[in-house]
Structure formats: C-alpha cells, structure tokens
Design an enzyme around this catalytic site. Structure first.
Site: not given
Ligand SMILES: *Cc1c(COP(=O)(O)O)cnc(C)c1O
Length: 361
Positions: A34, A131, A256, A304
């Site tokens: 998956k 679940r 940043y 990024m």
C-alpha cells in the site's frame, strides 16, 4: 549533479522477504504494497517481489487496478480494507481481486450482489484495536452468512490486526491472540494475525498468512530498533547533493526564522532536498545527515527545496558531493525519531518530485 534521488535496491526487497520466510517458515506471505509500496514505487516493487510473495496487499482499489494494469497477472491481490462502495464489486471480478469484509454494511452489499465469479474473502475480526473489524461475538453469524453465499470462494479466511505488536512488553497482543483463538471458526480455516512486528516478535501468532509491510523495505517496526538488528537491509537510500557551500562567522543565523546561530566560524552547505521532496519539515537542527563518511547536523529549518547543514570549520567537502538523508549508512528510524514521527510516515511522504532509481544488482 543529482537533486533528491531515492535509490531503491530491488535485491534488498527480495532478501527481506526471504528473511520473513525464515522467521515464519510455515506461513504464506502477503506482501503489503500500500501507499505506493511505502514510497518505493508500486510497480517496480511488485515486479521484484511477484515471484517471491504468495499475495499482495493494498489499501485502495486504485492500487490494485494499477498492479493488474501494470502486468501483475497471477499474484493474488487483497484489498485490506475491502471494497468501499458497491460499485467496486464488479471490479473485484474484472481485476481478480480478493476482499476483506469488516463491517455489516460490506456484508449486506456483498450478499446482495450478483457476482460473475466467487471471490476470496478475508473476514476481519476486531480483537481489541477498535479500528476495523466485526466484534468477536458476531463472527459466527458473519461466517455462516458468507459460507452460504455463491459469491464466496472457500475457505473464508479470518484475520485480525495488532495495535501493539511493536512493544514486546505490552499485554495487548497476548490478550488479542487469546480472544482470537476462542472464535470457534478459527479452528477450521486459514488465519492471519501478523504485521511485521508480529512476524518479528510474536511467532505463536504466525499461523497461515503473515502480512509484512515495513520490514520488506528493511525498516524496523519495533520500538527503538533499526532494520539491520532483525537481519533486514534498508532498501532505500535517499540522496541529494550539496549545491552551495559558504563560510559564516560566529554569531550568524541560518535559515527561515533565524532559529540556528553559529557558535564559531564554520562552513554551511546547502543540500537540494526539502519538505517539497518529503524530507520532514519538523526535523530539528541537529538531525544527522551523512556526508563523505560522517554525520553532520542539520542547521536551521528545513525549507521547501533545501536544507542547510553545518560541515564544520575544517570541512573539505565540495559542491556536488553526495549527501545521504537516510539509507544503509544512516537509519531512517533515527531520522524519524529526530522528526518525532515513524519511518513509515517518512517513506509515505516522499513526493512525486523525487527521482526513484532502481538498482538491479
Ligand atoms: C499496513 C498493514 C499491514 C502491514 O503493517 P506493517 O507494520 O507495515 O508490517 C498488515 N496488515 C494490515 C491490515 C495493514 O493495514
């Protein structure tokens, strides 16, 4: 010069599957593919494992269809959460898929359908995770209804899932196995309980089918462990290159938010990988990065497209040098711990911008 590139060694995937077989020698292996094979690329991973696995497991029908359309013809494919709408039912026949049934809604939709061919069903029972899965008390009723349906191919398999198998000190898994074994129908059909952590740590639960995911990729499911401790080989090496190096003086800031300040004059390298590639933005300053045979720390926030790393004042590294973000040299489990997440998430978060290169030898 390369930018973010994930090298995937196909042989490692095969060796890891052999490792599963050695750990669970009596069980069939459903290899879990998956989420784009945990970020490793669905089809190339399936092709590498199709002669080794007894079945493939996916979460979404689109993943199953992509496998069939990509030429995976013979290996059984299991939808591990089952079909999600009745529209999927004809597709189970068209693409020769197996399905989990975990809810009363799925059961009635399935029994009402007029399928062309009978389907292999995996009845999922909830033994304590709360679940997916039907309550243990309803297992007989579900099993009976399914047994009488022409849509069902025998034998109906019964499965459950472990939330705490990664923690050998937890009581949960033992309690679940006890509850599971008390289900009457489990005495006479094929059973499946184990994810990777179950394969590694709960041999008494191996039974007929094991369902390893993360360990196939060489990553440990166990708390505080790394893949090689279980005889696994990390299949992926995430790499990029240094695209700039500059000296900064003591007291200067990097990145940043100006969150990192140099204590001394040092060399800062910029590496072409960032959260736009799936490198975790929450990795803090100090997270290790592997360059020219040593670990150096991340300096400042992840951008990024770039990260900055502190090479140290005497570094000899050059623009163009390879940087390893995780892989055999630097465990992804370690990076995950720094970023306050798990290896699974780092792998799933790899974006389409990353070039995946397959190494065949
Ligand atoms: C994802 C999944 C697995 C594989 O889990 P790993 O921890 O990656 O081995 C097994 N079974 C089910 C039902 C799953 O959803």
């Amino acid at each position: 010069m390369k930018t973010a590139t994930a090298e995937v060694r196909l042989k490692s995937l095969q060796l890891n599957l052999e490792r599963v077989r050695r750990l669970a020698p009596k069980s069939h292996v459903l290899a879990v593919l998956k989420a784009n094979a945990y970020g490793h690329g669905l089809l190339p991973v399936a092709k590498a494992l199709e002669d080794h696995a007894d079945a493939f497991g996916v979460a979404r029908i689109d993943e199953a269809i992509a496998l069939r359309e990509g030429g995976v013809e013979k290996t059984p494919i299991v939808l591990m959460e089952g079909f999600v709408t009745p529209d999927h039912l004809p597709l189970l026949n068209k693409y020769q898929l197996e399905s989990v049934i975990h809810s009363p809604e799925q059961l009635s939709q399935f029994l009402e359908a007029a399928l062309e061919e009978a389907i292999q069903i995996w009845l999922k029972v909830d033994t304590g995770m709360n679940r997916l899965g039907i309550p243990v008390s309803q297992c007989s009723e579900f099993y009976q209804s399914l047994s009488q349906s022409p849509n069902v191919k025998a034998p109906i398999r019964i499965m459950t899932h472990f939330p705490c198998a990664d923690d050998i000190g937890s009581q949960m898994t033992d309690a679940q196995i006890t509850v599971f074994d008390e289900i009457n129908e489990t005495k006479s059909t094929e059973l499946s309980l184990c994810n990777s952590a179950g394969v590694i740590a709960w041999p008494k639960a191996h039974r007929d089918w094991v369902r390893p995911g993360i360990m196939l990729y060489g990553v440990s499911p166990m708390l505080g462990c790394c893949g090689p401790e279980h005889g696994l080989e990390p299949a992926m090496r995430m790499t990029s290159s240094i695209i700039s190096i500059k000296e900064v003086e003591a007291g200067q800031y990097v990145g940043y938010g100006a969150t990192w300040k140099s204590n001394e004059k040092t060399k800062i390298a910029v590496v072409a990988i960032g959260y736009g590639d799936g490198y975790p933005r929450h990795a803090p300053s100090g997270t290790p990065v592997y360059v020219n045979g040593r670990e150096v720390p991340l300096a400042g926030r992840v951008s990024m497209d770039m990260i900055c790393i502190d090479l140290g004042p005497d570094a000899q590294d050059k623009v163009g040098d390879e940087v390893i973000l995780w892989g055999p040299e630097l465990p992804i489990e370690k990076i995950a711990t720094f970023a306050n997440t798990i290896g699974y998430e780092l792998l799933c978060n790899i974006t389409g911008r990353v070039d995946i290169r397959y190494i065949k030898s």
